[in-house]
Design a protein around this motif. Structure first.
Motif, PDB file in Angstrom:
ATOM      1  N   GLU A  54       1.022  -1.102   0.142  1.00 44.07           N
ATOM      2  CA  GLU A  54      -0.162  -0.086  -0.081  1.00 44.07           C
ATOM      3  C   GLU A  54       0.916   1.277  -0.009  1.00 44.07           C
ATOM      4  OE1 GLU A  54      -3.927   0.836   2.268  1.00 44.07           O
ATOM      5  OE2 GLU A  54      -2.353   1.509   3.558  1.00 44.07           O
ATOM      6  N   LEU A  55       0.802   2.041  -0.896  1.00 45.01           N
ATOM      7  CA  LEU A  55       1.521   3.384  -1.072  1.00 45.01           C
ATOM      8  C   LEU A  55       0.561   4.583  -0.642  1.00 45.01           C
ATOM      9  CD1 LEU A  55       3.649   2.959  -4.079  1.00 45.01           C
ATOM     10  CD2 LEU A  55       4.179   2.501  -2.057  1.00 45.01           C
ATOM     11  N   LYS A  56       0.898   5.574  -0.009  1.00 45.17           N
ATOM     12  CA  LYS A  56       0.496   6.642   0.389  1.00 45.17           C
ATOM     13  C   LYS A  56       0.915   8.103  -0.153  1.00 45.17           C
ATOM     14  CE  LYS A  56      -1.692   4.861   4.771  1.00 45.17           C
ATOM     15  NZ  LYS A  56      -1.954   5.139   5.989  1.00 45.17           N
ATOM     16  N   VAL A  57       0.297   8.687  -1.231  1.00 43.39           N
ATOM     17  CA  VAL A  57       1.160   9.692  -1.722  1.00 43.39           C
ATOM     18  C   VAL A  57       0.240  11.352  -1.399  1.00 43.39           C
ATOM     19  CG1 VAL A  57       1.690  10.795  -4.016  1.00 43.39           C
ATOM     20  CG2 VAL A  57       1.520   8.287  -3.741  1.00 43.39           C
ATOM     21  N   VAL A  58       1.315  12.068  -1.123  1.00 44.94           N
ATOM     22  CA  VAL A  58       0.514  13.590  -0.776  1.00 44.94           C
ATOM     23  C   VAL A  58       0.927  14.378  -1.944  1.00 44.94           C
ATOM     24  CG1 VAL A  58       0.947  15.441   0.736  1.00 44.94           C
ATOM     25  CG2 VAL A  58       0.961  13.198   1.670  1.00 44.94           C
ATOM     26  N   CYS A  59      -0.034  14.899  -2.588  1.00 41.81           N
ATOM     27  CA  CYS A  59       0.076  15.845  -3.921  1.00 41.81           C
ATOM     28  C   CYS A  59       0.673  17.263  -3.291  1.00 41.81           C
ATOM     29  CB  CYS A  59      -1.288  15.651  -4.603  1.00 41.81           C
ATOM     30  SG  CYS A  59      -1.123  16.679  -6.025  1.00 41.81           S
ATOM     31  N   ASN A  60       1.170  17.931  -4.148  1.00 39.88           N
ATOM     32  CA  ASN A  60       1.524  19.311  -4.188  1.00 39.88           C
ATOM     33  C   ASN A  60       0.101  20.150  -3.738  1.00 39.88           C
ATOM     34  OD1 ASN A  60       4.224  18.704  -4.437  1.00 39.88           O
ATOM     35  ND2 ASN A  60       3.999  19.096  -6.696  1.00 39.88           N
ATOM     36  N   CYS A  61      -0.974  19.959  -4.016  1.00 42.37           N
ATOM     37  CA  CYS A  61      -2.031  20.588  -3.959  1.00 42.37           C
ATOM     38  C   CYS A  61      -2.723  20.320  -2.348  1.00 42.37           C
ATOM     39  CB  CYS A  61      -3.266  20.312  -4.961  1.00 42.37           C
ATOM     40  SG  CYS A  61      -3.888  18.503  -4.730  1.00 42.37           S
ATOM     41  N   GLY A  62      -1.921  19.283  -1.857  1.00 40.30           N
ATOM     42  CA  GLY A  62      -2.716  19.086  -0.281  1.00 40.30           C
ATOM     43  C   GLY A  62      -3.342  17.778  -0.185  1.00 40.30           C
ATOM     44  N   GLN A  63      -3.895  17.265  -1.424  1.00 39.92           N
ATOM     45  CA  GLN A  63      -4.707  15.959  -1.503  1.00 39.92           C
ATOM     46  C   GLN A  63      -3.689  14.998  -1.000  1.00 39.92           C
ATOM     47  OE1 GLN A  63      -7.815  15.710  -1.740  1.00 39.92           O
ATOM     48  NE2 GLN A  63      -7.813  13.477  -1.417  1.00 39.92           N
TER      49      GLN A  63
END
Length: 214
Positions: free
Chosen positions: A2-11
């Motif tokens: 499982e991967l968790k990614v934080v986008c530059n937009c905050g999502q």
């Protein structure tokens, strides 16, 4: 995994994936802004794999030195430390092809295509022809032609339009003025001082000449 990614937009978003050769098998995008998150996901995979590698002590893996016969050469065998190479950079997206701008061609009139002098000459000739016909009809039949203003105005505008090879607002005004003087002169020859009573014929003459030439 499982991967968790934080986008530059905050999502923040997560997903399950099976890496292939330590990288993402497919590309992923932020569900909110649509930005490509594949590079961030590859970085997380690389960090996860590097943290799971076993730590092997150098001293226990291989003896620090191997004894050689007395008086011989001593050779130290050391094991190089394992290096964590950074994940390869993802190739930047290809820029969209630039389409050449379509040139805008404006309709440009050729030089000297229209000649105002010839247009005025045509108006004078048309007015003279119309006045001559109307006055000749009056002398022969001793009767005023009912559409005299229409005839002089139409011939004035037509003559101006033919020699000018087109229409123009300025030419229409000039043709209307010439038609007015031609009609007034013809009416004066016919009726003398009472020619001013036929103002309607003058207005019709000016109107026709302007509409045809302008």
């Amino acid at each position: 995994m499982e991967l968790k990614v934080v986008c530059n937009c905050g999502q923040k978003y997560k997903f399950d994936v099976e890496p292939v050769n330590g990288r993402m098998p497919v590309s992923v995008n932020c569900p909110v802004c649509g930005v490509d998150g594949t590079s961030a996901a590859n970085g997380i995979i690389a960090q996860t794999f590097s943290s799971q590698l076993p730590q092997i002590p150098v001293a226990m893996a291989i003896p620090a030195a191997i004894a050689a016969p007395v008086g011989g050469l001593r050779i130290n065998h050391t094991t190089p430390a394992a290096s964590n190479s950074p994940p390869p950079l993802s190739s930047p997206p290809r820029p969209a092809p630039i389409r050449p701008a379509t040139p805008v061609v404006q309709n440009v009139k050729p030089v000297n295509e229209f000649n105002m002098g010839l247009g005025i000459l045509g108006a004078v000739l048309g007015a003279g022809l119309g006045a001559g016909l109307m006055y000749g009809f009056f002398l022969l039949a001793d009767f005023r032609f009912p559409l005299m203003g229409t005839g002089i105005g139409a011939l004035t505008g037509l003559g101006a339009r033919i020699l000018y090879k087109g229409t123009d607002m300025t030419l229409g005004i000039i043709a209307g003025s010439i038609a007015l003087f031609a009609t007034m002169g013809t009416l004066y020859l016919m009726f003398g001082d009472v020619a001013g009573m036929f103002i309607l014929s003058m207005v019709v003459s000016v109107s026709f000449a302007y509409k045809i030439a302008g």
